[in-house]
Design a protein around this motif. Structure first.
Motif, mmCIF file in Angstrom:
data_model
loop_
_atom_site.group_PDB
_atom_site.id
_atom_site.type_symbol
_atom_site.label_atom_id
_atom_site.label_comp_id
_atom_site.label_asym_id
_atom_site.label_seq_id
_atom_site.Cartn_x
_atom_site.Cartn_y
_atom_site.Cartn_z
ATOM 1 N N VAL A 306 0.782 -8.770 18.305
ATOM 2 C CA VAL A 306 2.179 -8.999 17.913
ATOM 3 C C VAL A 306 3.104 -8.204 18.821
ATOM 4 C CG1 VAL A 306 3.820 -8.849 16.025
ATOM 5 C CG2 VAL A 306 1.444 -9.349 15.556
ATOM 6 N N PRO A 307 4.021 -8.886 19.507
ATOM 7 C CA PRO A 307 4.810 -8.178 20.509
ATOM 8 C C PRO A 307 5.930 -7.321 19.935
ATOM 9 C CG PRO A 307 5.407 -10.488 20.445
ATOM 10 C CD PRO A 307 4.301 -10.328 19.480
ATOM 11 N N TYR A 308 6.421 -7.672 18.720
ATOM 12 C CA TYR A 308 7.599 -6.981 18.205
ATOM 13 C C TYR A 308 7.204 -5.949 17.164
ATOM 14 C CZ TYR A 308 10.208 -10.577 20.560
ATOM 15 O OH TYR A 308 10.716 -11.403 21.511
ATOM 16 N N ALA A 350 0.536 -21.480 12.448
ATOM 17 C CA ALA A 350 0.880 -21.494 13.867
ATOM 18 C C ALA A 350 1.485 -20.164 14.294
ATOM 19 C CB ALA A 350 1.849 -22.633 14.155
ATOM 20 N N ALA A 351 2.327 -19.614 13.434
ATOM 21 C CA ALA A 351 2.973 -18.352 13.779
ATOM 22 C C ALA A 351 1.936 -17.260 13.980
ATOM 23 C CB ALA A 351 3.961 -17.955 12.690
ATOM 24 N N GLN A 352 0.918 -17.317 13.132
ATOM 25 C CA GLN A 352 -0.120 -16.289 13.247
ATOM 26 C C GLN A 352 -0.939 -16.497 14.512
ATOM 27 O OE1 GLN A 352 -3.775 -16.518 11.519
ATOM 28 N NE2 GLN A 352 -4.076 -14.661 12.699
ATOM 29 N N GLN A 353 -1.269 -17.779 14.802
ATOM 30 C CA GLN A 353 -2.086 -18.040 15.985
ATOM 31 C C GLN A 353 -1.309 -17.782 17.269
ATOM 32 O OE1 GLN A 353 -3.830 -21.911 15.629
ATOM 33 N NE2 GLN A 353 -5.439 -21.161 14.274
ATOM 34 N N ILE A 360 -1.973 -10.457 8.069
ATOM 35 C CA ILE A 360 -1.653 -9.732 6.841
ATOM 36 C C ILE A 360 -0.234 -10.070 6.389
ATOM 37 C CG2 ILE A 360 -1.410 -7.440 5.828
ATOM 38 C CD1 ILE A 360 -4.238 -7.892 6.535
ATOM 39 N N MET A 361 0.653 -10.212 7.374
ATOM 40 C CA MET A 361 2.055 -10.505 7.051
ATOM 41 C C MET A 361 2.168 -11.860 6.365
ATOM 42 S SD MET A 361 4.939 -9.165 7.140
ATOM 43 C CE MET A 361 6.101 -10.005 6.097
#
Lengths: 445, 365
Positions: A306-308, A350-353, A360-361
């Motif tokens: 996760v970049p942020y 998709a957001a997770q992949q 977890i989020m």
């Protein structure tokens, strides 16, 4: 009479004004055909026309409770708008109640459904609502005070209470407030709520809105005041406590242990939906030692791509879920399920992949969304839905201690709140068997 | 009014930017220390600090846990840790450091400095497990156990009762270790962590007794178990007794002890132990199934074993049972009393009164 009315209703073409003559007496008659129903035929036109008998007609005017003398010209406009027929015979003015009832069947519960309880809900018609309520709370002490509010809508409202049980101080306070209300249009119960609460920027609702007649009956028994509004499916109940908002009507009908379990679950749910996104930030970014080792490493692993920072992740997901909820309310029913599928399944996955959010989020977001809907009252649910954002912001800045302090502050705020002078967060109230009984009090007075 | 609220809001927002959230560091920017080892350095006065760092992976598999072992020598532990920070790419986090190993050579030297550092660092949790590593903490931490699923998990599960519960493994927490070193009349104990001979797991079945300064005595595994039973009431254990060339094994289900210390110049310590259990292994028709006779036999055996252990501990000059504290509790507990006790302790005699209750196994014969 007709001249006066015509002057008041200039260019109003749907008003029927006519002078009729049956050969004996002329009669001036004025009414809105759209507001009146068929009763006008049997109640007025038949006795006047081919069954006419002057003595009988006079007797009818005097004895039928639907006929009321209306000599005051100021009242006429109002009466006409309420669905009355105005007539003038033998130099005297009468009003005849013939208002059309649009609703003849009770509604079905849509917002507060119960599994075992009654399924009927209030309708948008005030007389129907009174009937629904009288069906469930039927004592001579149930008092109804009619009001008309809204200078343009002229909505009739009804303040109901059990005069044996009601707190007169609160009742007077309510009367004062109702007198002071200046509204153009009273279209929904919520606008009355806004007028009745002192401050508009209030986080939590202090007046309960319900569509269930059985809830109203339960509350009347507790000495609360109920306001029903013509044209609104919701009744207002006041004063209320926070715990009334967390009370589903099923609690009255379920067995003891199920009831307790569901209650505890509901409070856990509300706690989770407020705290969870904030504590995710606080724990992930400030105090990872709160997790067990295993969980810490799993989150660490899943967050690796996760970049942020964590709070951006939380905001992205919370925005997505809020948009989804909002969309499912506004969208037409048929498209609604599509939105949920697209949003919930595809976007989340998709957001997770894509590495935008950790897995977890996704779980946290779902838990937050679901547990928010565990709250039985929609009004309170909205308030809680908003509550998580201050927590997220404070967790961003101060970590877990910020969350703890803000939670404390929230408790203080709730303790400070009053609903019509009654403490909002009061834990202890008289139990049902401590309430005065119908028989004992009536016997005394 | 509106202007005032607005300006207050703006000022608050500006103040928020000033604090800028100290300590905000995402979990993926942290390097979790799972175990910490402290040894003596190559030169006198030097410390060698070894950190086992977890490399998290989203996939969990046995033996696939990745860790990185970093070690550095410096003249103080604090410096060594600070220097180590420059060797890694992420912020070191001691929040999940649950195992602290102290090298044997350091224990023989002195653990004072180490303990002060451990107790002062606020990010080292006092519920960490402490152990003595043999031959050195660095050697033990370098080991990569095959069964490890999470980084550093294997050693963590050895202690406490989360994973294995062995009667040979004693568990000591950091807070208790620090406390025992401060307490008059009570000495610390530490499990000894060794490498398994086949170098794929740990072996924790011995106990070391330091006094207030340094290491005094280590017990073998049999004695360690007896210590675990008698001092820490560990009842998930089995005691073996020799009997006519075979061994009888008593599996315990319940242990309780009490201590009485007589007054007098040379006090006599009466150590009572009550144990309940069943015979897990015994020859057929053992003593004709005469339970009182069996109990009698076991009691004499237990008395003998315990007496041996207590005298051994006494002769080493340590007091992990806390007899001294018990003695002080009987008096006003001032320094004169304690002086008297320290003088008398090497000469105290022990009387063991054991009471063993053998339950029937309950199985159909």
């Amino acid at each position: 009479m007709l001249e006066t009315i015509k002057r008041q209703f200039e260019n109003v073409t749907d008003l029927l004004t006519e002078t009729v003559d049956n050969g004996f007496w002329p009669m001036e008659i004025a009414y809105f055909p759209s507001l009146c129903d068929e009763r006008i035929k049997d109640g007025l036109l038949v006795p006047y026309s081919y069954r006419f008998d002057p003595d009988e007609f006079r007797r009818m005017l005097r004895s039928n409770p639907k006929y009321v003398e209306a000599e005051d010209p100021k009242q006429w406009a109002n009466l006409l708008l309420k669905g009355f027929v105005l007539l003038k015979v033998e130099g005297k003015c009468y009003s005849f109640k013939s208002d059309r009832t649009l609703v003849t069947e009770p509604g079905t519960t849509e917002v507060e459904s119960a599994v075992l309880g009654p399924q009927s809900a209030f309708t948008e018609d005030i007389t129907m609502n009174m009937a629904l309520l009288r069906l469930r709370y039927n004592v001579p002490t149930l008092t109804a005070e009619p009001y008309d509010k809204g200078s343009y809508s002229n909505t009739s409202i009804m303040v109901l209470y059990d005069r044996e049980l009601v707190n007169p101080v609160i009742l007077n306070m309510l009367r004062d407030k109702l007198d002071r209300i200046r509204l153009d249009l009273l279209l929904a119960s919520s606008s009355l709520v806004k007028e009745l609460t002192d401050r508009n920027h209030r986080l939590f609702p202090t007046i309960l809105q319900t569509e269930r007649p059985d809830r109203v009956a339960v509350m009347l028994r507790k000495g609360k005041i109920v306001i029903i509004i013509n044209g609104s499916r919701f009744a207002l109940i006041l004063p209320v406590r926070l715990f009334d908002f967390m009370h589903a009507m099923d609690d009255e009908y379920d067995s003891y242990w199920i009831n307790r379990f569901l209650n505890v679950m509901r409070y856990v749910g509300i706690w989770m939906t407020i705290i969870l996104p904030a504590s995710y930030i606080a724990i992930v970014s400030y105090n990872p030692e709160i997790f067990r080792v295993q969980l810490a490493f799993t989150i660490d692993g899943s967050r690796a791509g996760v970049p942020y920072p964590s709070f951006v992740e939380v905001f992205v997901m919370l925005f997505m879920i809020e948009a989804l909820i909002e969309a499912s309310i506004r969208l037409p029913r048929i498209v609604g399920s599509t939105a949920t599928t697209v949003g919930g399944l595809i976007l989340g996955q998709a957001a997770q992949q894509a590495g935008l959010v950790s897995s977890i989020m996704i779980i946290i977001t779902s838990v937050v969304a679901i547990s928010n809907f565990v709250i039985p009252n929609p009004d309170f649910s909205q308030a809680v839905r908003l509550m998580k954002y201050p927590f997220v912001v404070i967790a961003m800045l101060y970590g877990i201690s910020g969350v703890v302090v803000l939670f404390f502050a929230l408790m203080v705020y709730l303790c400070n709140l009053r609903s019509f002078g009654e403490p909002y967060f009061a834990l202890f109230l008289p139990r049902s068997h401590d309430l005065p009984n119908q028989g004992t009090k009536l016997g005394k007075g | 009014m509106l202007r005032r609220t607005l300006s207050i809001a703006i000022i608050t927002a500006l103040l928020f930017t000033m604090i800028s959230g100290c300590g905000f560091k995402d979990i993926d920017k942290r390097f979790f220390v799972v175990s910490l080892g402290i040894d003596t350095g190559s030169a006198p006065g030097m410390f060698k600090v070894t950190l086992r760092l977890a490399i998290p992976a989203s996939k969990i598999e046995s033996g696939k846990a990745l860790t990185e072992v970093e070690s550095l020598e410096a003249s103080s532990i604090a410096e060594a840790v600070r220097l180590l920070k420059s060797h890694v790419d992420k912020e070191l986090d001691f929040g999940h450091c649950r195992v602290i190993l102290i090298g044997k050579t350091l224990m023989e030297d002195s653990v004072d400095e180490t303990l002060t550092w451990l107790a002062r660092r606020r990010d080292i949790s006092m519920i960490s497990y402490v152990g003595m590593a043999e031959p050195s903490a660095h050697e033990v931490l370098k080991l990569r156990p095959v069964s490890e699923r999470y980084p550093g998990n294997a050693l963590l599960l050895t202690f406490g009762n989360e994973g294995t519960e062995s009667s040979y493994t004693v568990t000591e927490y950091l807070f208790d270790f620090v406390r025992r070193r401060k307490e008059t009349g009570k000495d610390a104990f530490l499990p000894i962590v060794k490498m398994d001979p086949d170098r794929n797991s740990y072996e924790v079945n011995q106990v070391a007794f330091p006094d207030k300064k340094k290491l005094r005595l280590s017990l073998n595994s049999e004695e360690t178990q007896l210590f675990n039973i008698s001092a820490r009431h560990f009842h998930k254990s089995a005691i073996a007794f020799p009997y006519l060339g075979t061994r009888i094994v008593l599996a315990l289900t319940k242990v309780s002890t009490s201590v009485d210390i007589s007054t007098g110049d040379i006090p006599v310590v009466t150590f009572r132990i009550r144990a309940k259990g069943y015979l897990e292994q015994s020859p057929p028709r053992f003593m004709n199934g005469n339970i009182p006779k069996i109990e009698n036999h076991l009691q004499t055996e237990l008395n003998r074993q315990l007496e041996e252990l207590l005298y051994k501990i006494r002769d080493a000059g340590v007091d992990p049972y806390g007899f001294g504290l018990h003695y002080l509790a009987q008096y006003f507990g001032n320094s004169k009393d304690f002086e008297k006790w320290t003088k008398a302790y090497p000469y105290v005699s022990f009387r063991i009164r054991s009471r063993i209750q053998v339950d029937k196994s309950g199985q159909i014969q």
